[in-house]
Design an enzyme around this catalytic site. Sequence first.
Site, PDB file in Angstrom:
ATOM      1  N   TYR A  35       0.759  -1.302   0.109  1.00  0.00           N
ATOM      2  CA  TYR A  35      -0.036   0.082  -0.014  1.00  0.00           C
ATOM      3  C   TYR A  35       0.848   1.406  -0.063  1.00  0.00           C
ATOM      4  CZ  TYR A  35      -4.842   2.076   0.054  1.00  0.00           C
ATOM      5  OH  TYR A  35      -5.777   2.724  -0.217  1.00  0.00           O
ATOM      6  N   LEU A  36       1.699   1.209  -1.003  1.00  0.00           N
ATOM      7  CA  LEU A  36       2.803   2.173  -1.119  1.00  0.00           C
ATOM      8  C   LEU A  36       2.622   3.486  -1.274  1.00  0.00           C
ATOM      9  CD1 LEU A  36       5.492  -0.025  -3.150  1.00  0.00           C
ATOM     10  CD2 LEU A  36       5.039   0.272  -0.508  1.00  0.00           C
ATOM     11  N   HIS A  40       7.313   5.474   1.086  1.00  0.00           N
ATOM     12  CA  HIS A  40       7.992   4.361   0.750  1.00  0.00           C
ATOM     13  C   HIS A  40       8.809   4.762  -0.812  1.00  0.00           C
ATOM     14  CE1 HIS A  40       4.158   2.562   2.537  1.00  0.00           C
ATOM     15  NE2 HIS A  40       4.966   1.808   3.133  1.00  0.00           N
ATOM     16  N   SER A 189       0.437   4.055   5.321  1.00  0.00           N
ATOM     17  CA  SER A 189      -0.745   3.420   5.014  1.00  0.00           C
ATOM     18  C   SER A 189      -1.997   3.239   5.486  1.00  0.00           C
ATOM     19  CB  SER A 189      -0.045   2.026   4.738  1.00  0.00           C
ATOM     20  OG  SER A 189       0.852   1.873   3.915  1.00  0.00           O
TER      21      SER A 189
HETATM   22  P1  AMP Z   1       5.730  -0.309   6.248  1.00  0.00           P
HETATM   23  O1  AMP Z   1       4.975  -0.601   5.010  1.00  0.00           O
HETATM   24  O2  AMP Z   1       4.648   0.692   6.927  1.00  0.00           O
HETATM   25  O3  AMP Z   1       6.118  -1.372   6.910  1.00  0.00           O
HETATM   26  O4  AMP Z   1       6.860   0.646   6.147  1.00  0.00           O
HETATM   27  C1  AMP Z   1       7.905   0.296   5.196  1.00  0.00           C
HETATM   28  C2  AMP Z   1       9.137   1.382   5.320  1.00  0.00           C
HETATM   29  O5  AMP Z   1       8.687   2.678   4.875  1.00  0.00           O
HETATM   30  C3  AMP Z   1       9.422   1.492   6.603  1.00  0.00           C
HETATM   31  O6  AMP Z   1      10.942   1.804   6.526  1.00  0.00           O
HETATM   32  C4  AMP Z   1       8.881   3.114   7.118  1.00  0.00           C
HETATM   33  O7  AMP Z   1       9.346   3.607   8.030  1.00  0.00           O
HETATM   34  C5  AMP Z   1       8.695   3.655   5.962  1.00  0.00           C
HETATM   35  N1  AMP Z   1       7.736   4.617   5.911  1.00  0.00           N
HETATM   36  C6  AMP Z   1       6.541   4.642   6.228  1.00  0.00           C
HETATM   37  N2  AMP Z   1       6.076   5.832   6.021  1.00  0.00           N
HETATM   38  C7  AMP Z   1       7.064   6.869   5.800  1.00  0.00           C
HETATM   39  C8  AMP Z   1       7.135   8.227   5.632  1.00  0.00           C
HETATM   40  N3  AMP Z   1       5.959   8.870   5.936  1.00  0.00           N
HETATM   41  N4  AMP Z   1       8.191   8.539   5.408  1.00  0.00           N
HETATM   42  C9  AMP Z   1       9.468   8.024   5.232  1.00  0.00           C
HETATM   43  N5  AMP Z   1       9.481   6.545   5.203  1.00  0.00           N
HETATM   44  C10 AMP Z   1       8.107   5.991   5.435  1.00  0.00           C
END
Ligand code: AMP
Length: 287
Positions: A35-36, A40, A189
């Site tokens: 759900y990028l 991401h 997400s």
């Molecule tokens: P997730 O899909 O939530 O597990 O996140 C995957 C990666 O994306 C993790 O390293 C998160 O810290 C990073 N991430 C999520 N939201 C953000 C954001 N707003 N800014 C920068 N990195 C993010």
Amino acid sequence: MRRPEVVGTVADLLERLDAARAAGASVGFVPTMGYLHQGHASLIDAAVAADDLTVVSIFVNPLQFVPGEDLADYPRDLDADLARCGEHGADLVFHPTAAEVYPEGTDEPVAVGAIGGSLEGASRPTHFDGVATVVARLFRIVGRCRAYFGEKDFQQLAVVHRMVADLELPVEVMGCPIVRESDGLALSSRNIYLEPDERRQAPVLYRALLSGVAAVEGGGVDPVAVVGAMEAVLADAPDLAVDYAALVESDTFAVPERIATGSEVRLLVAGRLGRARLIDNVGATAP
Ligand code: AMP
């Protein structure tokens, strides 16, 4: 627009990685739950800029959800994710099943130490063991790489740094800045869960953090007073159920008795707004 190649098995992933490495390519790895969004994408951009082959994993890791959380409802949109990966130049998307990631089952999780015990670890007791377990497994599969993580999950980043050091994994962990909406809300997400009125209240987290930064940078030395300033701002949002507002030393996650001159601290907040659990953080340097 170029679409990345999608692989679902460890064997196929290793075949691609071995071929790339044999040709001298460096590997950049971006682990996600899909759900990028643009947050991401910023990690993918960083990997594409620094590495020859960029691999994005999309895996909703059951182990890092605490019972009662949104595992079943966690948003998914593989088509949109592949499009975004392609737009940002990712080469390979690893989209495995749980059986592929955990062929031996999940009854021997990696246990995280003190750094994961407070804040998110206190609110979500088995969460960081679940994160460490999947990240360790993914790192073992991917092998030598730079791995890109967002500071959005600052405590997770600290847990991963520590785990890589403890296990001596051949991975360089890269922390990347938080991407925000124009009103300060950190992209997540889970923001999709916010009802319109909750969405209007959500930037209060960032405002609270900024008030904490102002207190630290204004020479405040008492962490309790800084946290109090953040809590006063959080109270502006009538529907926010605050989990925590905290100030810790950036590297150890210890709570200082007094904010020392020149020290680097991290301010963190978390709370629930309707169905969405929101977290955010910023750094501050004491004058
Ligand atoms: P997730 O899909 O939530 O597990 O996140 C995957 C990666 O994306 C993790 O390293 C998160 O810290 C990073 N991430 C999520 N939201 C953000 C954001 N707003 N800014 C920068 N990195 C993010």
